[in-house]
Design a protein around this motif. Structure first.
Motif, PDB file in Angstrom:
ATOM      1  N   LEU A  80       0.853  -1.270  -0.310  1.00 47.03           N
ATOM      2  CA  LEU A  80      -0.063   0.040   0.105  1.00 47.03           C
ATOM      3  C   LEU A  80       1.086   1.109  -0.218  1.00 47.03           C
ATOM      4  O   LEU A  80       1.322   1.565   0.578  1.00 47.03           O
ATOM      5  CB  LEU A  80      -1.299   0.283   1.267  1.00 47.03           C
ATOM      6  N   TYR A  81       0.286   1.874  -0.810  1.00 46.73           N
ATOM      7  CA  TYR A  81       0.895   3.612  -1.364  1.00 46.73           C
ATOM      8  C   TYR A  81      -0.196   4.381  -0.052  1.00 46.73           C
ATOM      9  O   TYR A  81      -1.202   4.494  -0.516  1.00 46.73           O
ATOM     10  CB  TYR A  81       1.688   4.033  -2.570  1.00 46.73           C
ATOM     11  N   LEU A  82       0.421   5.417   0.549  1.00 49.03           N
ATOM     12  CA  LEU A  82       0.109   6.052   1.354  1.00 49.03           C
ATOM     13  C   LEU A  82      -0.380   7.717   0.958  1.00 49.03           C
ATOM     14  O   LEU A  82       0.818   7.907   1.184  1.00 49.03           O
ATOM     15  CB  LEU A  82      -0.430   6.004   2.913  1.00 49.03           C
ATOM     16  N   PHE A  83      -1.072   8.383   0.809  1.00 51.34           N
ATOM     17  CA  PHE A  83      -0.621   9.544   0.506  1.00 51.34           C
ATOM     18  C   PHE A  83      -2.082  10.417   0.954  1.00 51.34           C
ATOM     19  O   PHE A  83      -2.966  10.061   0.765  1.00 51.34           O
ATOM     20  CB  PHE A  83      -1.394  10.166  -1.549  1.00 51.34           C
ATOM     21  N   GLY A  84      -1.160  11.286   1.923  1.00 50.28           N
ATOM     22  CA  GLY A  84      -1.958  12.059   2.963  1.00 50.28           C
ATOM     23  C   GLY A  84      -2.548  13.548   2.190  1.00 50.28           C
ATOM     24  O   GLY A  84      -0.657  14.146   1.977  1.00 50.28           O
ATOM     25  N   THR A  85      -3.571  13.854   1.984  1.00 43.16           N
ATOM     26  CA  THR A  85      -4.094  15.437   1.520  1.00 43.16           C
ATOM     27  C   THR A  85      -3.593  16.609   2.401  1.00 43.16           C
ATOM     28  O   THR A  85      -3.777  15.865   3.396  1.00 43.16           O
ATOM     29  CB  THR A  85      -5.137  15.245   1.458  1.00 43.16           C
ATOM     30  N   PRO A  86      -2.772  17.808   2.114  1.00 43.99           N
ATOM     31  CA  PRO A  86      -3.349  18.447   2.739  1.00 43.99           C
ATOM     32  C   PRO A  86      -4.965  18.909   3.531  1.00 43.99           C
ATOM     33  O   PRO A  86      -6.224  19.122   2.281  1.00 43.99           O
ATOM     34  CB  PRO A  86      -2.952  20.189   1.819  1.00 43.99           C
ATOM     35  N   GLY A  87      -5.169  19.426   4.636  1.00 46.02           N
ATOM     36  CA  GLY A  87      -6.188  19.712   5.252  1.00 46.02           C
ATOM     37  C   GLY A  87      -7.059  21.517   4.791  1.00 46.02           C
ATOM     38  O   GLY A  87      -8.499  21.349   4.902  1.00 46.02           O
ATOM     39  N   GLN A  88      -6.121  21.874   4.284  1.00 50.05           N
ATOM     40  CA  GLN A  88      -7.075  23.189   4.817  1.00 50.05           C
ATOM     41  C   GLN A  88      -7.104  23.357   2.862  1.00 50.05           C
ATOM     42  O   GLN A  88      -7.010  23.394   1.640  1.00 50.05           O
ATOM     43  CB  GLN A  88      -5.924  24.502   4.399  1.00 50.05           C
ATOM     44  N   ASN A  89      -7.971  24.057   2.739  1.00 47.65           N
ATOM     45  CA  ASN A  89      -8.935  24.521   1.737  1.00 47.65           C
ATOM     46  C   ASN A  89      -8.262  25.199   0.695  1.00 47.65           C
ATOM     47  O   ASN A  89      -8.473  24.703  -0.691  1.00 47.65           O
ATOM     48  CB  ASN A  89      -9.825  25.453   1.730  1.00 47.65           C
ATOM     49  N   ARG A  90      -7.260  25.810   0.889  1.00 51.51           N
ATOM     50  CA  ARG A  90      -6.551  26.427  -0.020  1.00 51.51           C
ATOM     51  C   ARG A  90      -5.510  25.144  -1.252  1.00 51.51           C
ATOM     52  O   ARG A  90      -5.033  25.539  -2.564  1.00 51.51           O
ATOM     53  CB  ARG A  90      -5.370  27.374   0.037  1.00 51.51           C
ATOM     54  N   PHE A  91      -5.468  23.820  -0.680  1.00 49.15           N
ATOM     55  CA  PHE A  91      -4.756  22.955  -0.903  1.00 49.15           C
ATOM     56  C   PHE A  91      -5.716  21.835  -2.056  1.00 49.15           C
ATOM     57  O   PHE A  91      -4.675  21.562  -2.575  1.00 49.15           O
ATOM     58  CB  PHE A  91      -4.148  22.652  -0.347  1.00 49.15           C
ATOM     59  N   TRP A  92      -6.829  22.299  -1.916  1.00 52.93           N
ATOM     60  CA  TRP A  92      -7.708  21.449  -2.674  1.00 52.93           C
ATOM     61  C   TRP A  92      -7.666  21.164  -4.214  1.00 52.93           C
ATOM     62  O   TRP A  92      -7.429  20.013  -4.596  1.00 52.93           O
ATOM     63  CB  TRP A  92      -9.088  21.478  -2.145  1.00 52.93           C
ATOM     64  N   PHE A  93      -7.021  21.733  -4.902  1.00 48.10           N
ATOM     65  CA  PHE A  93      -6.952  21.700  -6.130  1.00 48.10           C
ATOM     66  C   PHE A  93      -5.840  20.235  -5.830  1.00 48.10           C
ATOM     67  O   PHE A  93      -6.215  19.696  -7.323  1.00 48.10           O
ATOM     68  CB  PHE A  93      -5.469  23.179  -6.414  1.00 48.10           C
ATOM     69  N   MET A  94      -5.240  20.085  -5.060  1.00 45.67           N
ATOM     70  CA  MET A  94      -4.117  18.818  -5.521  1.00 45.67           C
ATOM     71  C   MET A  94      -4.985  17.275  -5.081  1.00 45.67           C
ATOM     72  O   MET A  94      -4.624  16.381  -5.562  1.00 45.67           O
ATOM     73  CB  MET A  94      -3.250  18.624  -4.384  1.00 45.67           C
ATOM     74  N   TRP A  95      -6.154  17.198  -4.955  1.00 48.27           N
ATOM     75  CA  TRP A  95      -6.891  16.510  -4.282  1.00 48.27           C
ATOM     76  C   TRP A  95      -6.780  15.613  -5.053  1.00 48.27           C
ATOM     77  O   TRP A  95      -7.151  14.343  -5.335  1.00 48.27           O
ATOM     78  CB  TRP A  95      -8.388  17.039  -3.942  1.00 48.27           C
ATOM     79  N   ASP A  96      -7.620  16.075  -6.374  1.00 45.31           N
ATOM     80  CA  ASP A  96      -8.122  14.948  -7.881  1.00 45.31           C
ATOM     81  C   ASP A  96      -6.301  14.576  -8.117  1.00 45.31           C
ATOM     82  O   ASP A  96      -6.684  13.246  -9.221  1.00 45.31           O
ATOM     83  CB  ASP A  96      -8.681  16.324  -8.791  1.00 45.31           C
ATOM     84  N   GLU A  97      -5.015  14.846  -8.459  1.00 47.65           N
ATOM     85  CA  GLU A  97      -4.423  14.254  -8.419  1.00 47.65           C
ATOM     86  C   GLU A  97      -3.597  12.952  -7.242  1.00 47.65           C
ATOM     87  O   GLU A  97      -3.418  12.237  -7.359  1.00 47.65           O
ATOM     88  CB  GLU A  97      -3.020  15.355  -8.575  1.00 47.65           C
ATOM     89  N   LEU A  98      -3.747  13.462  -5.797  1.00 46.46           N
ATOM     90  CA  LEU A  98      -3.903  12.786  -5.162  1.00 46.46           C
ATOM     91  C   LEU A  98      -4.706  11.286  -5.341  1.00 46.46           C
ATOM     92  O   LEU A  98      -4.660  10.486  -4.687  1.00 46.46           O
ATOM     93  CB  LEU A  98      -3.811  12.959  -3.333  1.00 46.46           C
ATOM     94  N   ALA A  99      -5.923  11.545  -5.758  1.00 46.22           N
ATOM     95  CA  ALA A  99      -6.631  10.737  -5.667  1.00 46.22           C
ATOM     96  C   ALA A  99      -6.486   9.725  -6.807  1.00 46.22           C
ATOM     97  O   ALA A  99      -7.582   8.679  -6.981  1.00 46.22           O
ATOM     98  CB  ALA A  99      -8.285  11.487  -5.528  1.00 46.22           C
ATOM     99  N   ARG A 100      -6.019  10.638  -8.144  1.00 47.32           N
ATOM    100  CA  ARG A 100      -6.514   9.722  -9.483  1.00 47.32           C
ATOM    101  C   ARG A 100      -5.654   8.253  -9.214  1.00 47.32           C
ATOM    102  O   ARG A 100      -4.368   7.846  -8.819  1.00 47.32           O
ATOM    103  CB  ARG A 100      -5.755  10.644 -10.294  1.00 47.32           C
ATOM    104  N   GLY A 101      -6.102   6.852  -9.726  1.00 45.59           N
ATOM    105  CA  GLY A 101      -5.843   5.603  -9.757  1.00 45.59           C
ATOM    106  C   GLY A 101      -5.862   5.123  -7.529  1.00 45.59           C
ATOM    107  O   GLY A 101      -5.509   4.288  -7.817  1.00 45.59           O
ATOM    108  N   ALA A 102      -6.257   5.689  -7.215  1.00 42.56           N
ATOM    109  CA  ALA A 102      -6.616   5.233  -5.771  1.00 42.56           C
ATOM    110  C   ALA A 102      -7.415   4.073  -5.587  1.00 42.56           C
ATOM    111  O   ALA A 102      -8.704   3.785  -6.806  1.00 42.56           O
ATOM    112  CB  ALA A 102      -7.038   6.487  -4.935  1.00 42.56           C
ATOM    113  N   ILE A 103      -7.190   2.736  -4.673  1.00 40.76           N
ATOM    114  CA  ILE A 103      -8.682   2.173  -4.973  1.00 40.76           C
ATOM    115  C   ILE A 103      -9.481   2.602  -3.404  1.00 40.76           C
ATOM    116  O   ILE A 103     -10.189   2.004  -3.772  1.00 40.76           O
ATOM    117  CB  ILE A 103      -8.471   0.942  -4.071  1.00 40.76           C
ATOM    118  N   GLY A 104      -9.117   3.792  -3.195  1.00 39.63           N
ATOM    119  CA  GLY A 104      -9.647   3.929  -1.989  1.00 39.63           C
ATOM    120  C   GLY A 104      -9.827   5.251  -0.720  1.00 39.63           C
ATOM    121  O   GLY A 104      -8.465   5.071  -1.076  1.00 39.63           O
ATOM    122  N   ALA A 105     -10.268   5.445  -0.902  1.00 43.91           N
ATOM    123  CA  ALA A 105      -9.488   6.619   0.777  1.00 43.91           C
ATOM    124  C   ALA A 105     -10.283   6.507   1.940  1.00 43.91           C
ATOM    125  O   ALA A 105     -11.300   5.975   2.396  1.00 43.91           O
ATOM    126  CB  ALA A 105      -9.912   7.902   0.335  1.00 43.91           C
TER     127      ALA A 105
END
Length: 194
Positions: A80-105
């Motif tokens: 498993l490769y774990l990717f933790g997202t930043p929590g602040q709204n101003r970093f939500w633009f990164m979530w699409d890239e971090l979630a791409r190819g994930a099997i779950g969250a």
């Protein structure tokens, strides 16, 4: 640590750890990673005053500004490769890239500020990505039951909710195992209804 032999191909799987600001995402990734986790934490400065809501986490001195990354080998065939997202709204633009190819969250929640995980729940529901909600049981927080959390988040009965301690390796491993089981069940359901 056992790794796949040359005649067995290990499968690498991506999981996203998401949630609001200060819920323990960096701690969760670090508690279970078998490698030194990659952390992109910076000191909270005066510049974030009025931008980052520190209500309920006034003692927090650092914040993730990109992502956290860790790895755990479940068995010789599954890493498993774990990717933790930043929590602040101003970093939500990164979530699409971090979630791409994930099997779950994993949506990590703090009952002192439960509204901070609404955006993550909505994000994964809209994308149809299987997720579990892990309630990080902070020492100073009231312990709500999983059904109380389910009702507050308006989640269906199929979405697993667990109480956890993001600092504890075994607790975090149980969250990840539950997510894997949920993702496999969702995949079987999708296959049989297609």
């Amino acid at each position: 640590m056992a790794y796949a032999s040359s005649d067995q191909q290990a499968r690498a799987t991506k999981i996203v750890i998401a949630g609001g600001f200060g819920v323990g995402k960096t701690t969760m990734v670090g508690s279970v990673s078998e490698i030194p986790p990659l952390r992109t934490e910076e000191l909270i400065t005066e510049a974030s005053a009025g931008v980052d809501d520190l209500a309920g986490v006034e003692q927090k001195t650092t914040t993730t500004v990109a992502l956290d990354f860790g790895r755990i080998t479940i068995n010789p065939q599954l890493i498993l490769y774990l990717f933790g997202t930043p929590g602040q709204n101003r970093f939500w633009f990164m979530w699409d890239e971090l979630a791409r190819g994930a099997i779950g969250a994993v949506v990590l929640a703090d009952t002192r500020r439960l509204d901070s995980c609404f955006a993550a729940v909505d994000y994964f529901e809209r994308r149809g990505l299987p997720f579990v909600v892990a309630v990080n049981c902070f020492d100073t927080a009231y312990r709500y039951g999983t059904e109380e959390v389910r009702q507050a988040l308006d989640l269906d009965e199929l979405t697993p909710i667990l109480l956890c301690d993001a600092r504890d390796r075994e607790s975090t491993k149980q969250v990840l195992v539950t997510l894997l089981q949920h993702a496999m069940a969702e995949a079987r359901l999708t296959t049989t209804t297609s």
